[in-house]
Design a protein around this motif. Structure first.
Motif, mmCIF file in Angstrom:
data_model
loop_
_atom_site.group_PDB
_atom_site.id
_atom_site.type_symbol
_atom_site.label_atom_id
_atom_site.label_comp_id
_atom_site.label_asym_id
_atom_site.label_seq_id
_atom_site.Cartn_x
_atom_site.Cartn_y
_atom_site.Cartn_z
ATOM 1 N N SER A 17 0.812 -1.223 0.000
ATOM 2 C CA SER A 17 0.000 0.000 0.000
ATOM 3 C C SER A 17 0.846 1.275 0.000
ATOM 4 O O SER A 17 0.301 2.374 0.058
ATOM 5 C CB SER A 17 -0.929 0.009 1.218
ATOM 6 O OG SER A 17 -0.177 -0.075 2.418
ATOM 7 N N ALA A 65 -6.444 6.587 -8.956
ATOM 8 C CA ALA A 65 -7.264 7.038 -7.825
ATOM 9 C C ALA A 65 -7.230 5.936 -6.777
ATOM 10 O O ALA A 65 -6.566 4.909 -6.954
ATOM 11 C CB ALA A 65 -8.693 7.318 -8.282
ATOM 12 N N ASP A 66 -7.939 6.153 -5.668
ATOM 13 C CA ASP A 66 -8.003 5.142 -4.628
ATOM 14 C C ASP A 66 -8.666 3.878 -5.174
ATOM 15 O O ASP A 66 -9.545 3.936 -6.036
ATOM 16 C CB ASP A 66 -8.802 5.645 -3.426
ATOM 17 C CG ASP A 66 -8.056 6.731 -2.666
ATOM 18 O OD1 ASP A 66 -6.902 7.008 -3.022
ATOM 19 O OD2 ASP A 66 -8.635 7.295 -1.719
ATOM 20 N N GLU A 70 -8.172 -0.780 -5.509
ATOM 21 C CA GLU A 70 -7.417 -2.006 -5.296
ATOM 22 C C GLU A 70 -7.015 -2.635 -6.625
ATOM 23 O O GLU A 70 -7.618 -2.389 -7.664
ATOM 24 C CB GLU A 70 -8.261 -3.036 -4.524
ATOM 25 C CG GLU A 70 -8.676 -2.601 -3.135
ATOM 26 C CD GLU A 70 -9.508 -3.667 -2.441
ATOM 27 O OE1 GLU A 70 -9.153 -4.865 -2.542
ATOM 28 O OE2 GLU A 70 -10.512 -3.313 -1.817
ATOM 29 N N LYS A 113 -4.770 1.295 -2.302
ATOM 30 C CA LYS A 113 -4.467 2.726 -2.227
ATOM 31 C C LYS A 113 -5.638 3.470 -1.606
ATOM 32 O O LYS A 113 -6.782 3.262 -1.977
ATOM 33 C CB LYS A 113 -4.183 3.309 -3.611
ATOM 34 C CG LYS A 113 -3.859 4.811 -3.590
ATOM 35 C CD LYS A 113 -3.587 5.349 -4.989
ATOM 36 C CE LYS A 113 -3.174 6.823 -4.931
ATOM 37 N NZ LYS A 113 -4.252 7.698 -4.401
ATOM 38 N N GLY A 114 -5.322 4.336 -0.659
ATOM 39 C CA GLY A 114 -6.329 5.203 -0.067
ATOM 40 C C GLY A 114 -7.255 4.484 0.877
ATOM 41 O O GLY A 114 -6.836 3.660 1.695
ATOM 42 N N ASP A 115 -8.555 4.773 0.740
ATOM 43 C CA ASP A 115 -9.552 4.264 1.673
ATOM 44 C C ASP A 115 -10.115 2.910 1.271
ATOM 45 O O ASP A 115 -11.114 2.468 1.824
ATOM 46 C CB ASP A 115 -10.706 5.269 1.802
ATOM 47 C CG ASP A 115 -10.239 6.588 2.409
ATOM 48 O OD1 ASP A 115 -9.303 6.543 3.219
ATOM 49 O OD2 ASP A 115 -10.797 7.638 2.049
ATOM 50 N N ALA A 116 -9.507 2.265 0.293
ATOM 51 C CA ALA A 116 -10.001 0.943 -0.094
ATOM 52 C C ALA A 116 -9.870 -0.018 1.080
ATOM 53 O O ALA A 116 -8.876 0.018 1.798
ATOM 54 C CB ALA A 116 -9.212 0.422 -1.288
#
Length: 229
Positions: A46, A128-129, A131, A166-169
């Motif tokens: 990540s 972008a966010d 998987e 990545k991010g809020d995944a």
């Protein structure tokens, strides 16, 4: 006693298909320090780093180690993308890069390792966010004499599951009894659990199989029940 006997019979049944599916260990997946990943393991990545063109990427950090390959041993990297929310997945081997934007099963060209341990440069370039989930598999080939060169299948090496986030995944959902974190519940988890109990470690939350707040022989019994069921 009945539970132990049933468990031993299950062990024997599980061992038979394992023996029939030997993994060619001429080449192994390893980390940057050369430590092998267990066959079929799942690793999560990540850490986002910038690319030279101003984009972003998440590196798998996976290398291939030559254990005892000879000059006629070549490999092909097979890979299956089961999820890619955005961006592209790139894998570079042996000297060319394959870039894919959608789910599917693909393979690289055949080639030799440039060094005893080579970075295969597998990475997700997210926009972008989200998987990206990829399974890597090694196929070992033997190069036959003659021109043009031809290759003959020698064996299938280990597999490795890559999970990029990545991010809020959301991260992977925990599997009850998956003590070693490889996404499966089997004999390997019992071995890992016993090692944890003997070392009196409390760092692995998954080792508390029965969720009683303690890690002990009761968790082994609970894990056996999960495997038998």
């Amino acid at each position: 006693m009945k539970k132990i006997f049933t468990f031993l019979m299950t062990l024997a049944a599980l061992a038979m298909p394992m023996m029939a599916q030997d993994v060619d260990e001429t080449f192994l997946f390893v980390d940057a320090e050369g430590v092998p990943f267990e066959n079929g393991a799942t690793i999560i990545r990540s850490e986002v780093v910038p690319t030279e063109d101003g984009g972003e990427k998440i590196d798998a950090g996976v290398y291939v180690l030559n254990c005892w390959a000879g000059p006629s041993d070549y490999i092909v990297m097979h890979y299956t993308i089961t999820r890619i929310d955005n961006g592209s997945f790139q894998i570079c081997f042996p000297a060319t890069c394959n870039t894919k934007y959608e789910v599917g099963t693909y393979e690289t060209a055949s080639g030799q390792l440039m060094d005893d341990m080579q970075d295969i440069m597998s990475e997700w370039l997210p926009l972008a966010d989200g998987e990206c989930d990829v399974t890597l598999a090694i196929e070992v080939l033997t190069r036959k004499a003659g021109f043009p060169p031809s290759y003959e299948h020698k064996g299938y090496g280990p597999t490795l599951n890559l999970r990029f986030i990545k991010g809020d995944a959301p991260g992977p959902n925990p599997v009850a009894g998956d003590v070693n974190g490889d996404g499966e519940v089997n004999i390997s988890d019992i071995n890992t659990l016993i090692d944890i109990i003997l070392s009196a470690s409390t760092d692995n939350e998954a080792a508390d199989v029965n969720n009683d707040g303690e890690i002990n022989i009761s968790d082994v019994n609970a894990l056996i029940d999960i495997i038998l069921s």
